[in-house]
Scaffold this motif. Structure first.
Motif, PDB file in Angstrom:
ATOM      1  N   PRO A  65       0.786  -1.242   0.000  1.00 13.36           N
ATOM      2  CA  PRO A  65       0.000   0.000   0.000  1.00 13.36           C
ATOM      3  C   PRO A  65       0.816   1.288   0.000  1.00 13.36           C
ATOM      4  O   PRO A  65       0.362   2.297  -0.532  1.00 13.36           O
ATOM      5  CB  PRO A  65      -0.850  -0.099   1.257  1.00 13.36           C
ATOM      6  N   TYR A 124       3.694  -3.783   3.653  1.00  9.16           N
ATOM      7  CA  TYR A 124       2.906  -4.809   2.984  1.00  9.16           C
ATOM      8  C   TYR A 124       1.722  -5.186   3.860  1.00  9.16           C
ATOM      9  O   TYR A 124       1.732  -4.998   5.066  1.00  9.16           O
ATOM     10  CB  TYR A 124       3.759  -6.033   2.632  1.00  9.16           C
ATOM     11  N   HIS A 125       0.693  -5.686   3.188  1.00 12.61           N
ATOM     12  CA  HIS A 125      -0.542  -6.044   3.889  1.00 12.61           C
ATOM     13  C   HIS A 125      -0.691  -7.559   3.916  1.00 12.61           C
ATOM     14  O   HIS A 125      -1.044  -8.166   2.909  1.00 12.61           O
ATOM     15  CB  HIS A 125      -1.742  -5.407   3.189  1.00 12.61           C
ATOM     16  N   ARG A 131      -5.367  -9.859  10.649  1.00 12.02           N
ATOM     17  CA  ARG A 131      -4.826  -8.566  10.216  1.00 12.02           C
ATOM     18  C   ARG A 131      -5.938  -7.536  10.067  1.00 12.02           C
ATOM     19  O   ARG A 131      -5.752  -6.364  10.347  1.00 12.02           O
ATOM     20  CB  ARG A 131      -4.057  -8.727   8.903  1.00 12.02           C
ATOM     21  N   ASP A 135      -6.083  -3.895  11.811  1.00 12.05           N
ATOM     22  CA  ASP A 135      -6.338  -2.666  11.059  1.00 12.05           C
ATOM     23  C   ASP A 135      -7.395  -1.808  11.745  1.00 12.05           C
ATOM     24  O   ASP A 135      -7.299  -0.583  11.767  1.00 12.05           O
ATOM     25  CB  ASP A 135      -6.778  -2.977   9.630  1.00 12.05           C
ATOM     26  N   LEU A 141       1.029  -1.504   9.713  1.00 11.66           N
ATOM     27  CA  LEU A 141       1.364  -2.630   8.853  1.00 11.66           C
ATOM     28  C   LEU A 141       2.837  -2.987   9.021  1.00 11.66           C
ATOM     29  O   LEU A 141       3.659  -2.118   9.306  1.00 11.66           O
ATOM     30  CB  LEU A 141       1.119  -2.269   7.385  1.00 11.66           C
TER      31      LEU A 141
END
Length: 162
Positions: A65, A124-125, A131, A135, A141
């Protein structure tokens, strides 16, 4: 127990769980500075491109992202940037990012021989429901970090990676 206390306990539990289980399913990708190229030098300054290669050791693709990086150049100011690459690092694959940096340099000042230092992170996700919960609590992240240093030469040398 009031609502604030319950939320605080829930958040602490999530943080501890994330530290405990975050690395269990997804390995951190590697990020390596592969090249530093001077692409332009004119009367107002110079433009440099960083080439960063990412390797994904995981069986799942990882969305990227955003990235943050800083380039310092001897006798010039530092360049900091938050980029939104909008890329996905393929499963068991690699991806190359090209990141720009610009510096105000007088035309009579050469770039050759100047020391540079690069530090950055590509976020990175990871996949999964856990996760998604993190969030919701704005837990940052994970990232693949990179750094390099060296001296600019007329061929814009490959960096010395730290």
């Amino acid at each position: 127990m009031n609502t604030f206390s319950k939320k605080t306990i829930a958040l602490i539990t999530l943080v501890v769980a994330s530290l405990t289980f975050a690395g269990c399913s997804v390995k951190t990708p590697t990020a390596t500075v592969k090249d530093i190229t001077v692409t332009e030098k004119n009367s107002t300054g110079a433009r440099i491109l960083l080439t960063v290669e990412l390797q994904n050791p995981n069986d799942v693709a990882l969305p990227l992202p955003h990235a943050y990086y800083r380039v310092s150049l001897q006798d010039a100011s530092s360049f900091e940037f938050k980029s939104v690459p909008a890329l996905t690092l393929p499963a068991k694959g690699s991806q190359t990012l090209t990141l720009p940096a610009a510096f105000a340099i007088k035309p009579d000042q050469p770039l050759e021989g100047r020391h540079y230092n690069v530090v950055g992170s590509i976020f990175y996700h990871p996949p999964g429901e856990f996760r998604m919960i993190l969030d919701q609590y704005h837990i940052p992240l994970p990232s693949a970090d990179f750094s390099a240093s060296g001296n600019i030469n007329s061929a814009a040398s490959a960096p010395e990676v730290e």
